[in-house]
Design a protein around this motif. Structure first.
Motif, PDB file in Angstrom:
ATOM      1  N   LYS A  23      42.592 -31.827  18.926  1.00  0.00           N
ATOM      2  CA  LYS A  23      42.264 -33.572  18.845  1.00  0.00           C
ATOM      3  C   LYS A  23      41.831 -33.811  17.770  1.00  0.00           C
ATOM      4  O   LYS A  23      41.085 -33.265  17.267  1.00  0.00           O
ATOM      5  N   ALA A  24      42.757 -34.917  17.279  1.00  0.00           N
ATOM      6  CA  ALA A  24      42.375 -35.373  15.865  1.00  0.00           C
ATOM      7  C   ALA A  24      41.370 -36.341  15.957  1.00  0.00           C
ATOM      8  O   ALA A  24      41.235 -37.224  16.801  1.00  0.00           O
ATOM      9  N   TYR A  25      40.478 -36.594  14.846  1.00  0.00           N
ATOM     10  CA  TYR A  25      39.290 -37.270  14.834  1.00  0.00           C
ATOM     11  C   TYR A  25      39.404 -38.292  13.473  1.00  0.00           C
ATOM     12  O   TYR A  25      39.536 -37.654  12.607  1.00  0.00           O
ATOM     13  N   GLY A  26      39.401 -39.384  13.543  1.00  0.00           N
ATOM     14  CA  GLY A  26      39.425 -40.346  12.487  1.00  0.00           C
ATOM     15  C   GLY A  26      40.849 -40.369  11.799  1.00  0.00           C
ATOM     16  O   GLY A  26      41.768 -39.657  12.163  1.00  0.00           O
ATOM     17  N   ALA A  27      41.102 -41.242  10.781  1.00  0.00           N
ATOM     18  CA  ALA A  27      42.382 -41.460  10.182  1.00  0.00           C
ATOM     19  C   ALA A  27      42.601 -40.311   9.025  1.00  0.00           C
ATOM     20  O   ALA A  27      41.699 -39.731   8.694  1.00  0.00           O
ATOM     21  N   CYS A  28      43.903 -40.498   8.404  1.00  0.00           N
ATOM     22  CA  CYS A  28      44.070 -39.552   7.086  1.00  0.00           C
ATOM     23  C   CYS A  28      43.040 -40.034   6.138  1.00  0.00           C
ATOM     24  O   CYS A  28      42.854 -41.050   5.968  1.00  0.00           O
ATOM     25  N   SER A  29      42.688 -39.042   5.520  1.00  0.00           N
ATOM     26  CA  SER A  29      41.618 -39.360   4.356  1.00  0.00           C
ATOM     27  C   SER A  29      42.533 -39.952   3.254  1.00  0.00           C
ATOM     28  O   SER A  29      43.641 -39.717   3.121  1.00  0.00           O
ATOM     29  N   GLY A  30      41.692 -40.611   2.556  1.00  0.00           N
ATOM     30  CA  GLY A  30      42.208 -41.472   1.381  1.00  0.00           C
ATOM     31  C   GLY A  30      43.052 -42.737   1.840  1.00  0.00           C
ATOM     32  O   GLY A  30      43.177 -43.015   2.838  1.00  0.00           O
ATOM     33  N   THR A  31      43.561 -43.448   0.946  1.00  0.00           N
ATOM     34  CA  THR A  31      44.003 -44.635   1.036  1.00  0.00           C
ATOM     35  C   THR A  31      45.621 -44.720   0.692  1.00  0.00           C
ATOM     36  O   THR A  31      46.271 -45.707   1.054  1.00  0.00           O
ATOM     37  N   CYS A  32      45.858 -43.616   0.085  1.00  0.00           N
ATOM     38  CA  CYS A  32      47.682 -43.724  -0.060  1.00  0.00           C
ATOM     39  C   CYS A  32      47.699 -42.230  -0.477  1.00  0.00           C
ATOM     40  O   CYS A  32      46.939 -41.297  -0.572  1.00  0.00           O
ATOM     41  N   GLY A  33      49.128 -42.068  -0.326  1.00  0.00           N
ATOM     42  CA  GLY A  33      49.563 -40.586  -0.348  1.00  0.00           C
ATOM     43  C   GLY A  33      49.265 -39.456   0.578  1.00  0.00           C
ATOM     44  O   GLY A  33      48.871 -39.931   1.680  1.00  0.00           O
ATOM     45  N   GLU A  34      49.032 -38.235   0.149  1.00  0.00           N
ATOM     46  CA  GLU A  34      48.882 -37.442   0.917  1.00  0.00           C
ATOM     47  C   GLU A  34      47.272 -37.024   0.969  1.00  0.00           C
ATOM     48  O   GLU A  34      46.702 -37.312   0.243  1.00  0.00           O
ATOM     49  N   GLY A  35      46.994 -36.584   2.320  1.00  0.00           N
ATOM     50  CA  GLY A  35      45.553 -36.474   2.537  1.00  0.00           C
ATOM     51  C   GLY A  35      45.193 -35.618   3.527  1.00  0.00           C
ATOM     52  O   GLY A  35      46.020 -34.627   3.683  1.00  0.00           O
ATOM     53  N   ARG A  36      44.057 -35.569   4.176  1.00  0.00           N
ATOM     54  CA  ARG A  36      43.487 -34.370   5.292  1.00  0.00           C
ATOM     55  C   ARG A  36      43.105 -35.153   6.348  1.00  0.00           C
ATOM     56  O   ARG A  36      42.695 -36.232   6.517  1.00  0.00           O
ATOM     57  N   SER A  68      47.244 -31.399   6.855  1.00  0.00           N
ATOM     58  CA  SER A  68      47.569 -32.137   5.754  1.00  0.00           C
ATOM     59  C   SER A  68      48.253 -33.527   6.671  1.00  0.00           C
ATOM     60  O   SER A  68      48.789 -33.325   7.693  1.00  0.00           O
ATOM     61  N   CYS A  69      48.225 -34.606   6.003  1.00  0.00           N
ATOM     62  CA  CYS A  69      48.862 -36.061   6.548  1.00  0.00           C
ATOM     63  C   CYS A  69      49.072 -36.867   5.264  1.00  0.00           C
ATOM     64  O   CYS A  69      48.760 -36.588   4.037  1.00  0.00           O
TER      65      CYS A  69
END
Length: 238
Positions: A23-36, A68-69
């Motif tokens: 299960k995913a918790y929280g949004a994609c890290s960072g404010t732009c581009g690729e994150g985790r 990765s997201c």
């Protein structure tokens, strides 16, 4: 007829059940581009549950991992200079006569990476002039000129011809040394146009009333100068 009794209890050790779904918790890290993005899964110690002092399940009940997201908004990416290219050839002389200068240049490109999504351009110059000190070097010798006239009108002489070069391949720059040697080269050959006429001194007449002086006596007794002796004297002076 009946009698009392007590139940007999046995010890049961615990054992893990199966892992649950990630299960995913929280949004994609960072404010732009690729994150985790954080993923978690769990399991329960219920196959069976420990009883009557039985041993609890060993190990963690939770596992985590990152995936990765990509955010919908693309990140700004500032430009970075690539490496300098090789130096180009020297330019032609800056003047058509007299002393001028030559130069050479090299370039670099803002492509490592190029600016993207509103990122800043590379700072500094794209083009660089060679400002290093270098010594002068001679160009190739030019063609030989024609032989000049003979140095003497009679007797033996010499005829010269010349060729030239320039210290411009390249010229000394920023304190560099000048080209060693001479810019002029010469070549000669011997020449003979004609024999020189014989020269004799006129002696005083016997009927002359002028008393000969010491100088006239010396001239009268000196040897005759011929063309051959003139030639020999010219060769000695060379």
């Amino acid at each position: 007829m009946s009698r009392s009794c007590k139940p007999v209890y046995s010890k049961v050790n615990g054992n893990w059940g199966s892992w649950g779904q990630w299960k995913a918790y929280g949004a994609c890290s960072g404010t732009c581009g690729e994150g985790r993005r954080l993923l978690i899964r769990e399991r329960t110690c219920n196959r069976p549950t420990p009883k009557c002092g039985g041993r609890r399940c060993l190990g963690p009940s939770i596992q985590i991992k990152y995936k990765s997201c990509v955010n919908n908004k693309k990140c700004k990416e500032d430009g970075v200079w690539g490496t300098w290219q090789t130096w180009g050839d020297f330019t032609t002389c800056s003047k058509t006569c007299g002393t001028g200068t030559k130069a050479r240049h090299r370039v670099r490109y803002c492509d490592n990476p190029s600016p993207a999504n509103g990122g800043a351009n590379c700072q500094g110059n794209k083009r660089e002039r060679d400002k290093s000190m270098w010594d002068g070097k001679w160009s190739a010798w030019g063609q030989w000129g024609h032989f000049r006239h003979c140095s003497e009108t009679c007797g033996h002489g010499v005829r010269y011809r010349y060729r030239y070069r320039e210290c411009n391949n390249p010229e000394p720059e920023n304190g560099g040394k000048k080209c060693p040697g001479s810019l002029k080269d010469e070549e000669f050959k011997r020449c003979f146009l004609q024999k020189c006429p014989k020269m004799r001194m006129k002696l005083p007449s016997k009927t002359s009333n002028i008393k000969p002086n010491e100088n006239s006596i010396k001239n009268a007794t000196s040897p005759v100068i011929t063309g051959d002796s003139v030639s020999q004297r010219n060769q000695t002076s060379e």
